[in-house]
Scaffold this motif. Sequence first.
Motif, short mmCIF file in Angstrom:
data_model
loop_
_atom_site.label_atom_id
_atom_site.label_comp_id
_atom_site.label_asym_id
_atom_site.label_seq_id
_atom_site.Cartn_x
_atom_site.Cartn_y
_atom_site.Cartn_z
N PHE A 151 36.65 -26.63 -47.21
CA PHE A 151 36.75 -27.57 -45.92
C PHE A 151 36.88 -28.76 -46.29
O PHE A 151 37.66 -29.97 -45.76
N ILE A 152 36.37 -29.39 -47.88
CA ILE A 152 36.81 -30.96 -48.26
C ILE A 152 38.13 -30.88 -48.34
O ILE A 152 38.36 -32.11 -48.38
N PHE A 153 38.72 -29.93 -49.06
CA PHE A 153 40.12 -29.96 -49.39
C PHE A 153 40.96 -30.38 -48.37
O PHE A 153 40.84 -29.91 -47.05
N ALA A 154 41.68 -31.41 -48.36
CA ALA A 154 42.60 -31.92 -46.95
C ALA A 154 41.81 -31.88 -45.84
O ALA A 154 42.49 -31.86 -44.74
N GLN A 155 40.55 -32.59 -46.03
CA GLN A 155 39.74 -32.91 -44.83
C GLN A 155 40.49 -34.10 -44.19
O GLN A 155 40.49 -35.17 -44.63
N ARG A 156 40.71 -34.18 -42.67
CA ARG A 156 41.27 -35.49 -42.22
C ARG A 156 40.24 -36.40 -41.54
O ARG A 156 40.63 -37.50 -41.02
N ASP A 157 39.04 -36.05 -41.46
CA ASP A 157 37.92 -36.71 -40.87
C ASP A 157 36.92 -37.08 -41.90
O ASP A 157 36.36 -36.25 -42.53
N TYR A 158 36.54 -38.30 -42.24
CA TYR A 158 35.89 -38.62 -43.33
C TYR A 158 34.30 -38.45 -43.05
O TYR A 158 33.79 -37.98 -43.91
N SER A 201 27.32 -32.09 -47.30
CA SER A 201 26.15 -31.60 -47.03
C SER A 201 25.91 -30.31 -47.29
O SER A 201 25.02 -29.85 -47.84
N VAL A 202 26.89 -29.20 -46.71
CA VAL A 202 26.84 -27.91 -46.79
C VAL A 202 26.99 -27.60 -48.33
O VAL A 202 25.99 -26.76 -48.74
N GLU A 203 27.78 -28.26 -49.01
CA GLU A 203 27.87 -27.90 -50.49
C GLU A 203 26.47 -28.21 -51.10
O GLU A 203 26.14 -27.51 -52.04
N ASN A 204 25.98 -29.52 -50.81
CA ASN A 204 24.78 -30.03 -51.56
C ASN A 204 23.87 -28.89 -51.26
O ASN A 204 22.82 -28.78 -51.92
N GLY A 220 38.67 -32.55 -54.88
CA GLY A 220 39.15 -32.89 -53.42
C GLY A 220 38.70 -33.85 -52.70
O GLY A 220 39.32 -34.89 -52.05
N MET A 221 37.57 -34.37 -53.31
CA MET A 221 36.99 -35.67 -52.51
C MET A 221 37.54 -37.09 -53.24
O MET A 221 37.92 -37.74 -52.44
N GLU A 246 30.62 -34.05 -17.07
CA GLU A 246 31.63 -34.69 -17.97
C GLU A 246 33.11 -33.86 -17.95
O GLU A 246 33.96 -34.44 -17.75
N PHE A 247 32.79 -32.43 -18.05
CA PHE A 247 33.99 -31.65 -17.98
C PHE A 247 34.25 -30.90 -16.61
O PHE A 247 35.24 -30.23 -16.57
N ASP A 248 33.61 -31.29 -15.66
CA ASP A 248 33.94 -30.44 -14.26
C ASP A 248 33.70 -28.92 -14.42
O ASP A 248 34.48 -28.19 -13.35
N HIS A 249 32.97 -28.27 -15.41
CA HIS A 249 33.05 -27.01 -15.62
C HIS A 249 31.90 -26.73 -16.58
O HIS A 249 31.41 -27.61 -17.40
N ILE A 250 31.15 -25.43 -16.73
CA ILE A 250 30.45 -25.22 -18.09
C ILE A 250 30.84 -23.91 -18.71
O ILE A 250 29.93 -23.22 -19.20
N ASP A 251 32.04 -23.89 -18.88
CA ASP A 251 32.56 -22.89 -19.65
C ASP A 251 32.47 -23.28 -21.24
O ASP A 251 33.27 -24.08 -21.52
N VAL A 252 31.91 -22.38 -21.96
CA VAL A 252 31.70 -22.84 -23.37
C VAL A 252 33.26 -22.51 -23.79
O VAL A 252 33.57 -23.13 -25.17
N ASP A 253 33.84 -21.52 -23.54
CA ASP A 253 35.21 -21.41 -24.50
C ASP A 253 36.37 -22.39 -24.10
O ASP A 253 37.11 -22.43 -24.82
N GLN A 254 36.07 -23.31 -23.25
CA GLN A 254 36.88 -24.65 -23.04
C GLN A 254 36.45 -25.84 -23.84
O GLN A 254 37.04 -26.65 -23.92
N MET A 255 35.06 -25.57 -24.48
CA MET A 255 34.92 -26.76 -25.36
C MET A 255 35.30 -26.55 -26.81
O MET A 255 34.47 -26.16 -27.42
N THR A 256 36.25 -26.94 -26.84
CA THR A 256 36.98 -26.57 -28.31
C THR A 256 37.79 -27.95 -29.03
O THR A 256 38.66 -27.95 -29.52
N THR A 257 37.19 -29.08 -28.62
CA THR A 257 37.64 -30.40 -29.19
C THR A 257 37.22 -30.40 -30.61
O THR A 257 38.20 -30.63 -31.61
N LEU A 258 36.31 -29.91 -31.07
CA LEU A 258 35.77 -29.98 -32.53
C LEU A 258 35.99 -28.76 -33.25
O LEU A 258 35.47 -27.58 -33.12
N LYS A 259 37.09 -28.84 -34.14
CA LYS A 259 37.41 -27.75 -35.14
C LYS A 259 37.51 -28.37 -36.39
O LYS A 259 38.30 -29.28 -36.63
N HIS A 260 37.15 -27.69 -37.54
CA HIS A 260 37.25 -27.95 -38.69
C HIS A 260 36.98 -29.36 -39.13
O HIS A 260 37.65 -30.27 -38.89
#
Lengths: 493, 210
Positions: A296-303, A311-314, A427-428, B196-210
């Motif tokens: 996930f470090i590779f090509a990560q867009r959010d620093y 952290s996970v790696e460490n 990556g980093m 904040e979201f006007d609902h409490i559906d966890v499947d719609q809370m998907t802003t944070l990914k990878h």
Amino acid sequence: MLTLWLILIPTLGGAAAFGLKPDILRRLLLIGVGVAHLGLTVCTWFHPTEPLLGGWIHLDPLGRLFLTVTSILFAASSIYLWGYLREQGATTQVDLELGAFQNNSEAIFTGCLLWFLSSMTLVTMSQHFGLLWVMVEATTLSSAPLIYFHRQHRSLEAAWKYLLICSVGIALALMGNFLMAKAASTAENGHVSLVVSDLVQHAKDLDLVWLKAAFLFFLVGYGTKIGLAPLHTWLPDAHSESPSAVSALFSGALINCAFLALLRVVQVCHAAGLQEVTSQLLIGFGLLSMAFGAAFIFAQRDYKRLLAYSSVENMGIQAFGVGLGGVATSGALLHVLASGLTKGLMFLVAGNIMHTYQTKSTRDVAGLWRKMPWSGALWTFGFLSLTGAPPFAPFLSEFTILKGALETNHAVAGGLYLLLLAVVFIGMSAIVLKMSQGDPHPHCNPENVHGDWSSIGPPLVLCALVAGLGLCIPPQLSDACREAAISLGGSGW
Amino acid sequence: MTNIILVFLVLTNLMLLGTGRISASIRIVAAQGVALSLLPLLIHAHGFGVRAVLLAAATVGLKGYLFPRLLNKAQRQASVRYEPAPFLSFSTSLMLGVASVGVAMWIGESLKLPEIESPLIVPAALSTIFIGLLLIVARKKALSQVLGYVVLENGIYVFGVVLAQNEPLLVELGILLDVFVAVFLMGIAIFHISREFDHIDVDQMTTLKH
């Protein structure tokens, strides 16, 4: 007395912070508690401390190591927060993606932060498995409101995930507690209490089947909190959405405290002769976490997420080291200190970058050396330290772990470990160097460049500490590492 | 008597899997908590000690009174009445639940704990833990997930009553306090999420990914 004060000062300070009215007084209290706590922690290295509550609370060399990381990082963060809170205060903030939002009450934030410190302090001192569990859960509960300091969607989502996933994980560790109690109750000479030293002393009488089951539950339960892959899902969100000083504490102190809780279990399993099971599982989870982190470090867009995956790696490196045994265990314990301080440094600098550039995207940030010379230099040094480049302390610890791998005939695992370290470095470096060099992008060229002392000083001190430790390790520290490593089935270097 | 409570536990678990009405679920979980609080009184070798009575009282107060109040309040604030379309349909999760009871029976059989009073304890505890986890992953409303967490904790509690009879009172109370604060904070979080979201559906809370 030292032990008692270490617990009482942040607890009482936290209670006072909820009631204190003028903001400036509360911020001074935060710094006062942080510095006093650090002072007392330094004292514990020179004066022996006595057990409290009939041996339930006792600061042994292993705990002292973790207490030191926690305390240094907290003092650094509390000073960093002086400038941060003054700037952020109660004003309305603007987020580029989501529009305006309010900050949570500063009194609640400070109070929770201080209670967070007192619960982490108690984790490092708890010798009774029940108390340890209660305190690890208390760290989760006191820190969940900290993530939601910025009242907006993303931080709320992160706080909810953190609260639910970690609570469920830690509930499974409670199951481990009960299984451990069961393993102890079958001992022939009557009842063995759940105090670590007691269990280690009677380890030969413990029921191995129950103990093995207990270890599995502890590994999954505390592993969730440590962020061992694939149980780490809450970690990148919580680390990237909380204020940077809080992220620094999460990454350097909180997950290390959970790691300590797992090490306590390893101590008992080692004494009972279960090394084979524990070491295989720790090596496996360690390498898996390193691989997840690297991917996930590779090509990560959010620093900030980049640092979270680091952290996970460490944590993977630490689990790997303890799993190997031998010198690698001392290496892993040194890595707790070395990588903990480095991650703290990196998150604090990330906060400075975010403040100046108003973005978390790695692609929009460029020209750090030119725009913010201090933060830019610290960002580069921190990156070198984090990836294990000499002369910084993580180089020593990672090298010791590699040495341990070769000495204990884990050549294949050692090779994989090296390969993953190399992948993380590549990556980093691609991301960090692009952020540091050149000129700022025209669409993201900030005006203000001068950081004040409170935003530069703490990371600078952390950087100096990591560099200093890399050049010379004080004899007290290497003694403590050796003593702690022996209790975990390893040896000194 | 112990057996009746354990059978009640398993039945309430299955009811939870089958219902989508949140206020009913809150009431079922509360009833489950009250029934479980009697267990330490019945099982303890030392009988009605001060310790057992204190624990039972604390558990009743917490799970029978405080939790339902907190959760009902959160439900009113979020104005959510039922779980319209969970990730796993009610019938699927019900079948999984029944299967888990069967598997738990089999595990309990093979574990062979000699000194345990009722053969139902281990299967009931294990299936409750599994059903708690199932509720957390199968439901969409944040409130249902909190209920799943409480059910999971109930299952672990049953195990604790049997396996760790000598756990000091201080630790037991600490555990209860932690669980209380966890549910309390989750209640507050649900309030904020609904605002904040006007609902409490966890499947719609998907802003944070990878």
